[in-house]
Design a protein around this motif. Structure first.
Motif, short mmCIF file in Angstrom:
data_model
loop_
_atom_site.label_atom_id
_atom_site.label_comp_id
_atom_site.label_asym_id
_atom_site.label_seq_id
_atom_site.Cartn_x
_atom_site.Cartn_y
_atom_site.Cartn_z
N VAL A 1 -16.70 -0.23 -7.19
CA VAL A 1 -15.79 0.24 -6.15
C VAL A 1 -16.03 1.73 -5.88
O VAL A 1 -16.15 2.16 -4.73
N GLU B 1 -17.34 3.38 -2.33
CA GLU B 1 -16.56 4.43 -1.66
C GLU B 1 -17.39 5.67 -1.42
O GLU B 1 -17.41 6.23 -0.33
N ILE C 1 -10.04 -2.99 -4.05
CA ILE C 1 -9.26 -1.76 -3.92
C ILE C 1 -7.82 -2.10 -3.58
O ILE C 1 -6.87 -1.55 -4.13
N ARG D 1 -5.81 -3.53 -6.45
CA ARG D 1 -5.46 -2.47 -7.38
C ARG D 1 -4.30 -1.66 -6.83
O ARG D 1 -3.33 -1.37 -7.52
N ASN E 1 -7.88 3.90 0.32
CA ASN E 1 -7.89 4.62 -0.93
C ASN E 1 -6.91 5.76 -0.96
O ASN E 1 -6.23 6.00 -1.95
#
Lengths: 481, 481
Positions: free
Chosen positions: A253, A257, A286, A289, B287
Motif C-alpha cells: 500500500v 501511494e 486502504i 484500514r 489517505n
C-alpha cells in the motif's frame, strides 16, 4: 464488468436506493394484506398480480445497476428487505455482487445458502476472487464449497489460500499477460490483437525469461509510443517495483501511494512471476484500514453489520466492556482507599473527576498522534525520543496553564488556597501521566505483536482515571488533612 | 518521474533513512568541534574537508532517491537536520519533492524561502501541481509567488485556484490527450507515436467533438485490441463515468472505489472537457481522510507536524482542552450539588466514576459506528430508525447484564442491597443516555454543517460523565438517604 452496466452518479444512486426500499416496503405491506384477506380470493388475485409486477420491475432495475451499486443497496437495507432484494439479483451476477459487499452482510447472505448453491454462484469468478470470498466463510463450509469446484479452480484457489492473510500473495491477481525480451513490439501488438480482452487494470505487460523469471515490465505507453520494429528489451523498464508473495500488504500500500503505481508484478522467492497486484485492490485495502481504525480504537474488532442482530452486536462488545469495568473498578478502589479523607473534605469528591477527565482527553490526543506516526512508519528511535520530549513539554505548558485555571475556579468556589494548589498540581502531574501513557500504550501494544490501535483509547482512559484520582487524593491526604 | 530513480523497498528505505540521519548527526558534531577549536587552524581544515566529503556523499544519495522517498526522509527528520537535508536536495528536484511532502513540513520548508525562490522551485511543475502547492501558502505569499510565474502558467494556475477546496475541479489534472470520433485507430496510433510521452496514469484517451464536448473515452486496451482500420466511434465507450468540476471530491472517491477507475474526464457545465482526475490523486485523498479521522475525533484539526515547535502544538490543543475543562466543570458541579449525600454515604464517591466510565466507553463505540455509517452514506431515514432501536436494545442487554455484575461487586464490598440496586439501575440508565448521545452527537454535528467526526468523542464523554454522576447520585438521594 461489461460497459453497458449503468454507473450511477451519487445523487441518482440515492434516488434508486430509496425507490427500491420503497418498493420492497410496499411489497411487504401487500403480502400482509394478502395473508389477512385469505378468504377473499378475488382481492387475493389482484394483490398477487400487483406484487408480481413490482417484482419484475425491481428485478430489472437491479439488473441494470453495476454490481458495486447493488452491493451498496443490499448493505443499506434492513435484513428482511435485504433478503427479498437478494432473491431478485440474477444468479449469474451474484458472484460479482458478493465481491463488492462488506464482510458482515456477506456472511449474512451466504449463511443461508447450501455449499452447492455457493459453489454455483462463485464458479463464474476468477480463482483469486473465489479465494477472497472463501476466507470470509467458516472453515468447514469453505472446504465444502471448495471440493465442489472444478479441479483446475480448486488447485488455484488452494494456492492463493495458502498465503498468510496480510501478505501480498493473498491479495494478488493471478491473471497477467507476459512477453519475452527478444520479441519485437510488432509481434507484441499482434499478440494483443488476438486477445478478446485484457486483464482488468492492466497498464503494463510483464517481461519474463523462459524460466518465468521477472526481467522487466513493458508499459502500454512504451508499447504505443515506440517504433514497432524495436525489441521489447530496448524499451522495457528493467528495474520495476515488484513484490514478493510474502511482503506485507501494508508495505505494498505504501509503495503504491508513494510511487503512484497502477499495477506491479508479484514474484516468488526465485523471482518467478506468479501474479500481480493492482491499484483497485490497494484502494480497497486502504479503505478497509481507514474504516476500521476508529472502531478498533474503542475495542470493536469485527466489521459490524449495521443491522446484525442486536444480541450478536451486544456480545461483540463484551470483552472490552468487561475490561473497562475492571479498570473502572480499580479506579473506584483507589478512591475507596481515600474515603476517610473525602468524608473530611467532601469537595474532593466533586473535584476529582475533573483531574481524571482532562488527563483522558489530552492522553487520547497523544494516542491519536502516535498511532498515525506508527501507521506512516515515521517513528524510529530518534523520532521517538523527540516525540517523547515534545509531548512532555506540551503537558508541562498545558498542565501549568489549565491547572492554574482550574485552581482559580476552585478558589472561587471553595475559598481554600491549599485546595486550589493541590488541584493545580494534580492536573499538571496527571498530564505527565497522560503524555507518558499516550506514547507508551500504542508502542507497547505494537512491541508485543498486537494491533497498536486496538482498544488503545480504553487502556489510556484506565490509566489516566486511576492515576488522576490517586494523585489528587494522595496530594490532598498529605497537604490538606 | 524518470525511470532511473530508485524505488526502494520498505526495508531498504529504513536503512537509507537511518544512514542519512546518522550522517547529518555526525555533521552537526563536526561543526561543533570546528567551532570549539577555532584557534587551531590545522584541525579546522581537516574537519572541514571531512564535512565537505560527507556533504557530497549525502547529496548524491538523495539525488538517487525517488522524490517521494526524499519527502518521507524529510518528514521523519527533526527540524535542524531537516533543514540541512533540504539544502542538499538539488534545486531542480525540489518542486517534485514538495509535492509529496505533508502540509506541516511543507509550510516549515517554504516559510524560510523568499517568493522568487519559491517561484524558481515550482516553475518546473505542471500548473495544477503549482496550484496545489500555492493553496498551502499564506494568501499574501501565494500571490507574490503567482505574479512571478510565466504568463501562461499564471492563467492556468488562477483557473485551478478558482475552484472550491473540496471540489473535483481543485484536484483535477489539466493534462489530457483527446481524439475525434471519426478518426481511425490507425491515425490515433500514429498520433501517439509522435508524442514523446503520455500524461501520467493514462489508461484512456478522451473523445471530444469540435466544440470540446465529451463524446466518450477510448481505452488503451480497446485501441490495442481492435483492428487499426476501425473508427474511434465504433470501439469507444460512449457513456463513461465523468465528473463535473463542481462535484465533491468525496463523491469522486466513492466512484473510483466502486467502479475501480484509473482515470475519468472532468467537464464543465456545458459538458466540455476541462481536465481529468486520476487514481493517484484519489488514493492521496482517501489517505488524507483516513489519517485525520482519529485525530479529529479527539479535537485535533490541523495536520500536526510530529516535530512542530512544542508551543505551537500546545496551542493547537487549547480550544478542545478548554471545552473539555468546561464540561468537566459542569460534571463537577453536578456532584457538588449532592455533597450532602456523599458526606452521609462516602461509598458513593468511590462508585460514581464507574457509572460514568462505562457510559463513556460504550457511547464512544456507538459514535464510531455512526461515523462509519455516515462516511459510507449508509444512514438514510429508514436505517437511522433501525440503528436507534438496535443501539437501545444493546444498551438494555448490556446495561442489565453488566449493571448486575457491578451491583454484585458493590454488594460484596459494602454489604448494602439498596446501594447495589441503585448502581445497577444507574448503569442501565446511563447506557441508554450513551446510546442516545452516541447516535445524536455525530448526527447533530452534521445537521449543523459541521464535521461529524470533529470532537465527537469529547462531547460524548461530557454527556455520559455529567449524566452518569447525576443519575447515580439522584437515585441515591431518593432511595438511600
Amino acid at each position: 464488468m461489461s460497459e453497458s452496466q449503468e454507473r450511477l452518479h451519487h445523487r441518482h444512486l440515492e434516488q434508486a436506493r430509496e425507490q427500491i426500499i420503497d418498493l420492497l416496503t410496499r411489497q411487504a405491506v401487500e403480502r400482509e394484506l394478502v395473508s389477512r384477506s385469505e378468504g377473499n380470493s378475488r382481492q387475493d388475485v389482484v394483490a398477487q398480480l400487483v406484487a408480481r409486477q413490482q417484482q419484475a420491475q425491481l428485478e430489472q432495475k437491479l439488473a441494470q445497476l453495476h454490481p458495486a451499486d447493488v452491493a451498496f443497496i443490499l448493505e443499506s437495507l434492513p435484513p428482511d428487505a435485504r433478503e427479498a432484494a437478494w432473491g431478485l439479483v440474477r444468479p449469474e451476477r451474484r458472484g460479482a455482487v458478493l465481491l463488492e459487499i462488506n464482510e458482515a452482510v456477506l456472511r449474512a447472505l451466504l449463511g443461508d445458502m447450501r455449499p452447492e448453491e455457493i459453489a454455483a454462484v462463485v464458479r463464474h469468478l476468477d480463482s483469486d476472487d473465489i479465494a477472497e470470498l472463501l476466507t470470509e466463510l467458516p472453515e468447514e463450509l469453505s472446504q465444502e464449497v471448495l471440493v465442489r469446484l472444478d479441479r483446475d479452480d480448486q488447485a488455484e484457489v488452494r494456492s492463493v489460500l495458502s498465503f498468510p492473510e496480510n501478505s501480498v500473495g493473498s491479495m494478488m491477481d493471478l491473471d497477467f499477460l507476459s512477453v519475452r525480451e527478444d520479441a519485437s513490439l510488432e509481434a507484441v501488438l499482434r499478440l494483443l490483437r488476438r486477445q478478446k480482452s485484457l486483464p482488468p487494470e492492466i497498464n503494463q505487460l510483464i517481461v519474463m525469461d523462459r524460466g518465468g523469471h521477472l526481467r522487466g515490465v513493458l508499459s502500454l505507453e512504451q508499447l504505443l509510443l515506440s517504433e514497432p520494429e524495436r525489441e521489447v528489451k530496448d524499451v522495457m523498464t528493467a528495474d520495476p517495483t515488484y513484490f514478493y508473495t510474502g511482503d506485507a500488504i501494508a508495505d505494498a500500500v505504501t509503495a503504491f501511494e508513494k510511487y503512484d503505481l497502477i499495477s506491479a508484478p508479484v514474484v516468488n522467492l526465485h523471482k518467478q512471476v506468479v501474479g500481480r497486484i493492482t491499484v483497485d485492490a490497494v484502494v480497497d485495502a486502504i479503505n478497509e484500514r481507514a474504516q476500521s481504525e476508529s472502531l478498533r480504537q474503542v475495542g470493536l474488532s469485527e466489521e459490524e453489520d449495521l443491522f446484525a442482530p442486536a444480541m450478536e452486536s451486544a456480545k461483540n462488545r463484551w470483552p472490552w466492556l468487561a475490561l473497562n469495568l475492571l479498570t473502572a473498578f480499580v479506579a473506584s478502589r483507589v478512591i475507596g482507599a481515600f474515603e476517610g479523607i473525602i468524608v473530611q473534605l467532601v469537595a474532593l469528591a466533586a473535584l476529582m473527576p475533573m483531574v481524571a477527565s482532562i488527563g483522558g482527553n489530552t492522553g487520547n490526543q497523544t494516542v491519536a498522534l502516535v498511532i498515525r506516526g506508527l501507521a506512516l512508519n515515521q517513528l524510529g528511535p530518534t523520532q521517538l525520543r523527540k516525540m517523547f520530549s515534545k509531548e512532555f513539554t506540551i503537558a508541562t505548558v498545558n498542565g501549568s496553564l489549565w491547572g492554574s485555571v482550574l485552581g482559580l475556579a476552585t478558589l472561587a468556589l471553595y475559598h481554600q488556597w491549599p485546595l486550589a494548589l493541590v488541584i493545580a498540581a494534580a492536573v499538571l502531574l496527571n498530564l505527565w501521566v497522560a503524555a507518558a501513557a499516550g506514547v507508551l500504550i500504542p508502542l507497547t501494544l505494537q512491541r508485543f505483536g498486537r494491533d497498536p490501535v486496538m482498544g488503545s483509547s480504553v487502556l489510556l482512559t484506565a490509566c489516566t482515571d486511576s492515576m488522576g484520582f490517586f494523585i489528587f487524593l494522595a496530594l490532598a491526604a498529605v497537604f490538606l488533612v
